[in-house]
Design a protein around this motif. Structure first.
Motif, PDB file in Angstrom:
ATOM      1  N   TYR A  28       0.766  -1.278  -0.006  1.00  0.00           N
ATOM      2  CA  TYR A  28       0.083  -0.108   0.073  1.00  0.00           C
ATOM      3  C   TYR A  28       0.875   1.246  -0.201  1.00  0.00           C
ATOM      4  O   TYR A  28       0.117   2.353  -0.243  1.00  0.00           O
ATOM      5  N   PHE A  29       2.058   1.225   0.159  1.00  0.00           N
ATOM      6  CA  PHE A  29       3.023   2.461   0.335  1.00  0.00           C
ATOM      7  C   PHE A  29       3.833   2.443  -0.953  1.00  0.00           C
ATOM      8  O   PHE A  29       4.728   1.541  -1.245  1.00  0.00           O
ATOM      9  N   ALA A  30       4.133   3.727  -1.298  1.00  0.00           N
ATOM     10  CA  ALA A  30       5.196   4.002  -2.281  1.00  0.00           C
ATOM     11  C   ALA A  30       6.070   5.253  -2.029  1.00  0.00           C
ATOM     12  O   ALA A  30       5.772   5.932  -0.987  1.00  0.00           O
ATOM     13  N   LYS A  31       7.262   5.534  -2.560  1.00  0.00           N
ATOM     14  CA  LYS A  31       7.992   6.739  -2.251  1.00  0.00           C
ATOM     15  C   LYS A  31       7.031   8.108  -2.304  1.00  0.00           C
ATOM     16  O   LYS A  31       6.279   8.147  -3.256  1.00  0.00           O
ATOM     17  N   GLY A  32       7.277   8.675  -1.249  1.00  0.00           N
ATOM     18  CA  GLY A  32       6.441   9.993  -1.113  1.00  0.00           C
ATOM     19  C   GLY A  32       5.169   9.686  -0.178  1.00  0.00           C
ATOM     20  O   GLY A  32       4.654  10.867   0.256  1.00  0.00           O
ATOM     21  N   SER A  33       4.889   8.591   0.120  1.00  0.00           N
ATOM     22  CA  SER A  33       3.437   8.243   0.799  1.00  0.00           C
ATOM     23  C   SER A  33       3.896   8.882   2.346  1.00  0.00           C
ATOM     24  O   SER A  33       4.779   8.468   3.030  1.00  0.00           O
TER      25      SER A  33
END
Length: 112
Positions: free
Chosen positions: A64-69
């Motif tokens: 559920y998470f990526a760079k910038g999250s």
């Protein structure tokens, strides 16, 4: 004794799920956390905090998470040491994540 850490910040890179030799999921990532106080005339300062998550928590972060999250991490502080390939003793400090929460609305938080 009490060892409790709560941080809120943004991922500096996409998390990368890994498996141990015994097939246990884990992910190590860095969270950028702005400091609350900025001295007058200076730029805002940011701490880059290393976090490790295991098992379902690691899989949740990877999904559920990526760079910038933006996320909130609740866990504990853990220190350790190792000797590098040059024989120099190195010390580590990581937050071990127990729980991870979304810290922004769903529209902004969707992983591509």
């Amino acid at each position: 004794m009490l060892n409790k850490i709560i941080i809120m910040g943004r991922l500096v890179a996409d998390p990368e799920l890994r498996q141990t030799a015994s097939n246990v999921s884990n992910v190590k990532f860095t969270v950028a956390v702005d400091r609350n106080y900025t001295p007058q005339g200076q730029e805002k300062q940011t701490d880059f905090i290393s976090v490790v998550a295991w098992r379902p928590t690691a899989e949740f972060i990877n999904k559920y998470f990526a760079k910038g999250s933006m996320l909130v991490v609740e866990g504990r502080l853990q220190t350790g040491s190792f000797t590098d390939k040059n024989g120099v003793k190195r010390y580590t400090t990581d937050v071990i994540a127990d729980q991870v929460y979304f810290a922004e609305n769903k529209k902004n938080a969707e992983k591509p």
